[in-house]
Enzyme design. Structure first.
Site, PDB file in Angstrom:
ATOM      1  N   SER A 196       0.900  -1.475  -0.085  1.00  0.00           N
ATOM      2  CA  SER A 196      -0.087  -0.209   0.060  1.00  0.00           C
ATOM      3  C   SER A 196       0.802   1.234   0.052  1.00  0.00           C
ATOM      4  O   SER A 196       1.653   1.374   0.054  1.00  0.00           O
ATOM      5  CB  SER A 196      -0.826   0.057   0.975  1.00  0.00           C
ATOM      6  OG  SER A 196      -1.740   1.333   1.388  1.00  0.00           O
ATOM      7  N   TYR A 216      -1.270  -0.132   9.651  1.00  0.00           N
ATOM      8  CA  TYR A 216      -1.154  -0.754   8.681  1.00  0.00           C
ATOM      9  C   TYR A 216       0.034  -0.264   8.162  1.00  0.00           C
ATOM     10  O   TYR A 216       0.796  -1.745   7.098  1.00  0.00           O
ATOM     11  CB  TYR A 216      -2.364   0.192   8.201  1.00  0.00           C
ATOM     12  CG  TYR A 216      -2.618  -0.575   6.932  1.00  0.00           C
ATOM     13  CD1 TYR A 216      -3.586  -1.414   6.460  1.00  0.00           C
ATOM     14  CD2 TYR A 216      -2.773   0.133   6.263  1.00  0.00           C
ATOM     15  CE1 TYR A 216      -3.851  -2.106   5.941  1.00  0.00           C
ATOM     16  CE2 TYR A 216      -2.957  -0.037   4.699  1.00  0.00           C
ATOM     17  CZ  TYR A 216      -3.726  -1.500   4.107  1.00  0.00           C
ATOM     18  OH  TYR A 216      -4.217  -1.838   3.032  1.00  0.00           O
ATOM     19  N   LYS A 223       2.685  -3.553   6.763  1.00  0.00           N
ATOM     20  CA  LYS A 223       2.633  -3.768   5.301  1.00  0.00           C
ATOM     21  C   LYS A 223       4.294  -3.386   5.125  1.00  0.00           C
ATOM     22  O   LYS A 223       4.965  -4.160   4.107  1.00  0.00           O
ATOM     23  CB  LYS A 223       2.425  -2.946   4.495  1.00  0.00           C
ATOM     24  CG  LYS A 223       0.271  -2.815   3.846  1.00  0.00           C
ATOM     25  CD  LYS A 223       0.545  -4.134   3.484  1.00  0.00           C
ATOM     26  CE  LYS A 223      -1.092  -3.908   3.144  1.00  0.00           C
ATOM     27  NZ  LYS A 223      -1.734  -5.248   2.608  1.00  0.00           N
TER      28      LYS A 223
END
Length: 338
Positions: free
Chosen positions: A126, A154, A158
């Site tokens: 991402s 998050y 990633k």
């Protein structure tokens, strides 16, 4: 060829499954079985009725012993807890993103170490791996050489997983490639727990005749990609040779840079003033902080070398959504114009 898609019942996973089944082949081999692993079964009748499709329902960590019982030739790892979920529940993010990815990579390592095929492993990363750190401010334009400094759990998950994919590839356990996805808009269906969810909602809901809330300022710039452009990117990354992919570091997929105001202008152009009036601004500092910390402008040179290009403009993205999801659109002007 046997292919696994984690998150296979989700929007991107189900769309990828349909694309692969329609193509019938991946990397020159015929797809004989496509396993979709997710917390729920895919609803799409085209997937449920295809004899090549096998559905595995349940928590990914719990499913791995069954999933790994037979070797896979290719894995598309799309499953993850999304940004706002990871901020709200730290343990959920660690389990869903780090623990599950590590366990999946180890299952691939065991497979190849025992003489099975070295699987292609495409990891869905991402743009959230980027952020502005006090010691290393984010440049105005990000390219594949920009050092990630994630500012959310998050994004950190990633980035860690990108490095694991690179190391398992270096050791020869997998043929791994990480593709950094832009925010995908316009997504169909219901809002999810992602901080970027409103970037679909401010178009999807008004075109369905429903009110939508925008939590950020109109001049907020974001990097987006349509579902079709995102699918083209994932498949191109999977099909590329190791030499063409260019090393083991993650590749940024193409990005269209738009402001929220430009998105709303495109909504008005397709759906008229009736649709635009259904969007109201209600500032949310937490969402604005997360989204505002992501880069909005990208140099797409590396993706271009694989033949990938960003969407032309957001107007064309909105029209794509209407054409693909007419059953979810109630706006008469949009239906007649697309």
């Amino acid at each position: 060829m046997k292919v696994l898609i984690t998150g296979g019942a989700g929007f991107l996973g189900a769309r990828l499954a349909r694309e692969l089944l329609q193509r019938g082949r991946l990397r020159g081999q015929r797809i004989e079985r496509l396993v979709l692993a997710d917390l729920a079964e895919a609803r799409d009748p085209a997937l449920r009725e295809d004899a090549r499709v096998q559905m595995q329902v349940g928590d990914l960590l719990g499913q791995l012993p069954v999933l790994a019982a037979e070797p896979f030739d290719a894995v598309f790892h799309l499953a993850s807890a999304v940004s706002a979920e990871c901020e709200a529940d730290f343990d959920l993010g660690l389990r869903s993103n780090l623990d599950a990815t590590r366990a999946l990579l180890d299952a691939c390592r065991v497979q190849s170490s025992r003489g099975g095929p070295v699987p292609l492993f495409v990891f869905s990363s991402s743009v959230a791996v980027y952020g502005s750190d006090p010691a290393l401010p984010l440049p105005a334009v990000v390219d594949d050489r920009t050092l990630p400094t994630p500012q959310s759990s998050y994004g950190i998950h990633k980035f860690i997983c990108e490095q694991l994919v690179a190391d398992y590839t270096r050791k020869g356990y997998i043929d791994g490639r990480a593709a950094r996805l832009m925010t995908v808009s316009v997504r169909p269906g219901r809002p999810n727990g992602a901080a970027s969810s409103f970037l679909s909602g401010i178009v999807r809901e008004p075109l369905a005749g429903q009110h939508a809330v925008c939590p950020v300022a109109p001049d907020t710039a974001v990097a987006l990609a349509s579902p079709a452009t995102t699918m083209a990117g994932l498949i191109a990354v999977a099909e590329a040779s190791r030499e063409a992919f260019g090393g083991r570091t993650a590749l940024n997929l193409p990005a269209l840079t738009v402001t929220v105001q430009q998105m709303l202008d495109a909504l008005r152009e397709v759906g008229g003033e009736e649709a635009r009036r259904l969007v109201r601004f209600e500032p949310d500092a937490a969402i604005a902080r997360i989204v505002g910390g992501w880069p909005s402008r990208f140099d797409n040179a590396r993706a271009s070398s694989l033949g990938l290009t960003p969407d032309r403009d957001f107007y064309s993205v909105v029209r794509q959504y209407v054409r693909d999801h007419r059953e979810a659109v109630r706006n008469a002007q949009a239906l007649s114009s697309c």
